[in-house]
Design an enzyme around this catalytic site. Structure first.
Site, PDB file in Angstrom:
ATOM      1  N   ASP A 127      11.191 -40.067 -26.607  1.00 60.16           N
ATOM      2  CA  ASP A 127      10.622 -38.794 -27.069  1.00 60.16           C
ATOM      3  C   ASP A 127      10.884 -38.622 -28.568  1.00 60.16           C
ATOM      4  O   ASP A 127      11.696 -37.806 -28.989  1.00 60.16           O
ATOM      5  CB  ASP A 127      11.280 -37.662 -26.240  1.00 60.16           C
ATOM      6  CG  ASP A 127      10.770 -36.284 -26.603  1.00 60.16           C
ATOM      7  OD1 ASP A 127       9.654 -36.180 -27.147  1.00 60.16           O
ATOM      8  OD2 ASP A 127      11.506 -35.307 -26.333  1.00 60.16           O
ATOM      9  N   TYR A 142       0.826  -1.216   0.000  1.00 55.61           N
ATOM     10  CA  TYR A 142       0.000   0.000   0.000  1.00 55.61           C
ATOM     11  C   TYR A 142       0.866   1.274   0.000  1.00 55.61           C
ATOM     12  O   TYR A 142       0.333   2.372  -0.069  1.00 55.61           O
ATOM     13  CB  TYR A 142      -0.870   0.048   1.263  1.00 55.61           C
ATOM     14  CG  TYR A 142      -2.104  -0.833   1.266  1.00 55.61           C
ATOM     15  CD1 TYR A 142      -2.018  -2.209   1.054  1.00 55.61           C
ATOM     16  CD2 TYR A 142      -3.364  -0.296   1.536  1.00 55.61           C
ATOM     17  CE1 TYR A 142      -3.160  -3.010   1.097  1.00 55.61           C
ATOM     18  CE2 TYR A 142      -4.503  -1.081   1.583  1.00 55.61           C
ATOM     19  CZ  TYR A 142      -4.393  -2.439   1.357  1.00 55.61           C
ATOM     20  OH  TYR A 142      -5.522  -3.224   1.406  1.00 55.61           O
ATOM     21  N   ASP A 151     -10.321  -8.374   8.996  1.00 60.35           N
ATOM     22  CA  ASP A 151      -9.275  -8.799   9.948  1.00 60.35           C
ATOM     23  C   ASP A 151      -8.607 -10.113   9.527  1.00 60.35           C
ATOM     24  O   ASP A 151      -7.856 -10.708  10.290  1.00 60.35           O
ATOM     25  CB  ASP A 151      -9.852  -8.911  11.373  1.00 60.35           C
ATOM     26  CG  ASP A 151     -10.958  -9.954  11.455  1.00 60.35           C
ATOM     27  OD1 ASP A 151     -11.271 -10.585  10.419  1.00 60.35           O
ATOM     28  OD2 ASP A 151     -11.535 -10.114  12.548  1.00 60.35           O
ATOM     29  N   GLN A 165      -0.043 -12.282   4.538  1.00 65.30           N
ATOM     30  CA  GLN A 165      -0.176 -10.831   4.299  1.00 65.30           C
ATOM     31  C   GLN A 165       0.283  -9.990   5.492  1.00 65.30           C
ATOM     32  O   GLN A 165       0.219  -8.755   5.432  1.00 65.30           O
ATOM     33  CB  GLN A 165      -1.624 -10.506   3.941  1.00 65.30           C
ATOM     34  CG  GLN A 165      -1.994 -11.038   2.583  1.00 65.30           C
ATOM     35  CD  GLN A 165      -2.871 -10.053   1.832  1.00 65.30           C
ATOM     36  OE1 GLN A 165      -2.427  -8.997   1.389  1.00 65.30           O
ATOM     37  NE2 GLN A 165      -4.122 -10.397   1.703  1.00 65.30           N
TER      38      GLN A 165
HETATM   39  C1  SPV Z   1      10.316 -31.084 -23.947  1.00 67.04           C
HETATM   40  O1  SPV Z   1      10.205 -30.798 -22.746  1.00 67.04           O
HETATM   41  O2  SPV Z   1       9.788 -32.078 -24.443  1.00 67.04           O
HETATM   42  C2  SPV Z   1      11.084 -30.201 -24.847  1.00 67.04           C
HETATM   43  C3  SPV Z   1      12.130 -29.343 -24.269  1.00 67.04           C
HETATM   44  O3  SPV Z   1      10.869 -30.256 -26.024  1.00 67.04           O
HETATM   45  S1  SPV Z   1      13.641 -30.182 -24.414  1.00 67.04           S
HETATM   46  O4  SPV Z   1      13.500 -31.469 -23.754  1.00 67.04           O
HETATM   47  O5  SPV Z   1      14.675 -29.366 -23.805  1.00 67.04           O
HETATM   48  O6  SPV Z   1      13.910 -30.375 -25.851  1.00 67.04           O
HETATM   49 MG    MG Z   2       9.683 -31.865 -26.643  1.00 67.23          MG
END
Ligand code: SPV
Ligand code: MG
Length: 433
Positions: A206, A77, A93, A100
């Site tokens: 992946d 504030y 209150d 906070q």
């Molecule tokens: C993921 O998290 O799948 C990515 C980021 O693509 S990395 O793993 O750094 O490529």
């Molecule tokens: Mg990725």
């Protein structure tokens, strides 16, 4: 003639009977000035405001007997009080204890400079007001509201953080984890649906092996229990002819941004860099994919981000910058530049060069390897989104492995118990309808 000046600040999106009662009591003390907390401050300490500050101001301006409405920019504030020098600040209150407390202490200290007083009334926590709050939160999860929130946050704060979530439970953790700092609460702004973590959670590599239907299943699990904006890792986007469908689906579900990377053929995770064979897409072909994605979407809220792999594939800064420029030309709403070096220098060099040519296009970073730089510095250097892409999964795996090994070693579970969270505490993470 010498009526007292009273100040009362609100962050609410709606006005209910409890607020009116507080306003009437404050008016008995003198001329009432109402402060409306800025969108940024509300988003930082409570939840994203459903109604922007400009409209919240209007709401209060139309209440009989309110002499003035001002915007309070920060949770603190101090600035607004120094400007208004009120005789009284009125508050419920409910901030006497809890995070906070420092804000309250500062109000008392600042008011004492001119003999002002803090007046606190009992906070009304009626069931029907709690129900209103619950409904407002539910509203934030609706796709139309949710999709636009990343853009709104970027406009509001200029810098956003996102944390990886790979299932409903990690989604809840990202949604609800907060640390208290200077009377405010720090939370992640958004969620990252990583291809790496989504694949890993399924025990798969992946390499775009986990198909979109499965990825959407994870997305839906997360969306069902959370409200924060979502950034979806779209890998390469696949064939252009497929990407347009992905854009439509993600947009319809309420995702805020898809990031696609300029690789082609069998995609491998970027953290492997040049240790594995990875092919970068041509500027022309990838630009066409971006253009097709932009044509397919139905709203301006949905963002398409072009991820540049030049530094990962050791093609150099010039190549990265040329691609950034071309992809923005093709319609990308944002770009992501990636690196797997520990040293953040190549990312800093890119940012500096890119910002000279393009001061506005949002830049996304994933500082998994180059993790020594704090968010504030990235912001100063021109980045807009920082994604913590895999830390929650990397925290979980060793803990889970340790528990399995401990039980195997001791032929019972007692030794492992001290490292475990009681299930009743885990259940508390899961909200009840
Ligand atoms: C993921 O998290 O799948 C990515 C980021 O693509 S990395 O793993 O750094 O490529
Ligand atoms: Mg990725």
């Amino acid at each position: 003639m010498d009526r007292k000046k009273v100040y009362l600040c609100f962050s609410t999106d709606i006005i209910h009977g409890g607020h009116i009662a507080l306003i009437r009591r404050a008016q008995e003390l003198g001329d009432l000035i109402i402060g409306v907390l800025s969108d940024e401050a509300v988003a930082g300490y409570k939840r994203f405001p459903l109604v922007p500050a400009s409209e919240r101001r209007l709401m209060f301006e139309n209440i009989a007997g309110v002499t003035r409405v001002v915007e309070q920019k920060t949770l603190s504030y101090r600035d607004v009080l120094m400007e208004l020098r009120p005789d009284f600040v009125v508050h419920g209150d409910n901030w006497v204890h809890g995070f906070q407390e420092p804000i309250r202490a500062e109000v008392i200290e600042v008011l004492s400079l001119w003999g002002g007083k803090l007046v606190e009334f009992p906070y009304s926590s009626d069931d029907k007001y709690r129900e209103l709050d619950r409904r407002q939160r539910a509203e934030l999860a609706m796709p139309d509201l949710r999709r636009g929130r990343l853009k709104r946050l970027l406009d509001m704060k200029g810098f956003v953080t996102a944390m990886e979530a790979h299932d409903g439970l990690t989604g809840l953790i990202v949604e609800n984890t907060a640390v208290h700092e200077n009377g405010g609460a720090r939370q992640f702004d958004a969620m990252w649906l990583s291809s790496l973590c989504d694949s890993t959670a399924r025990g798969k590599p992946d390499i775009e092996l986990v198909d979109m239907t499965s990825r959407f299943r994870t997305l839906d699990d997360i969306m069902e229990v959370t409200t924060k904006p979502i950034i979806f890792d779209g890998d390469t986007g696949g064939l252009t002819e497929h990407f347009v469908y992905t854009v439509r689906s993600l947009e319809r579900m309420g995702v805020s941004m898809v990031i696609i990377e300029d690789k082609t053929g069998l995609k491998k995770n970027s953290l492997f860099g040049t240790e594995v064979v990875q092919t970068q897409d041509s500027i022309e072909h990838f630009s066409e994919k971006i253009r097709a994605g932009c044509r397919a979407r139905r709203t301006k809220d949905f963002m398409i981000c072009a991820r540049i792999e030049s530094l990962i594939l050791e093609k150099g800064q010039e190549d990265a910058l040329r691609r950034a420029e071309a992809f923005v030309q093709a319609g990308a709403d944002s770009i992501m530049i990636h690196s797997r070096r520990k040293d953040p220098q190549e990312i800093m060099d890119f940012l500096e060069a890119f910002r000279k040519k393009d001061p506005t296009t949002p830049v996304v970073l994933v500082p998994t390897s180059f993790n020594s730089v704090k968010e504030e510095e990235w912001k100063q250097r021109g980045a807009n989104i920082v994604i913590y892409a895999n830390q929650l999964m990397r925290a979980a795996v060793p803990a889970v492995q340790r528990a399995a090994e401990t039980i195997l070693t001791h032929h019972r579970a007692e030794e492992c118990d001290r490292d475990l969270m009681p299930f009743k505490d885990i259940i508390r993470l899961i909200p009840e309808e």
